[in-house]
Design a protein around this motif. Sequence first.
Motif: not given
Length: 164
Positions: A145-150
């Motif tokens: 459920d965890k969103l990661h960017g870059r």
Amino acid sequence: MTSEVITPAPVPAPGRADRVRELATELRGLRGALIPILHAVQEDLGYVDQTDIPVIADVLNLAVAEVHGVVTFYKDFRREPAGRTTVRICQAEACRSVGAEALAEHAKRRTGVGFGETTYDGRVTVDEVFCLGNCALGPAVQVGDKLHGRVTPARLDAILGEAR
């Protein structure tokens, strides 16, 4: 003499067919009920098993082939259990423009599986998704459920390490 391999028909887990029938019966009154039912089965039971298809077809009075066709046509429906951790890599244009294709290839090499597949040990499933709504921070990856960017290949390795 040739030997023919006979694959036994899948056998549902005890109670699975009853649960699928219950979900399908509960939602059958919806307009276009098949897809919401398939989503409910996957949400509740983790995936849409081959043995679920005739149960759903029976409740909706549809041909088994029709339900099977929908399950196999849409990538959203998983036909096998997912790994303990699902890694979803965005492949929408915004993420692709900042390296999502290379990131996906790195993930495939690192895990040894392609999109929609699970590692041999059942720990990680790698999926593609076509937008996580994190376009300004691409390439975007969702783990559980965890969103990661870059996300860079090195960062993905760290994320995968945590997942394992």
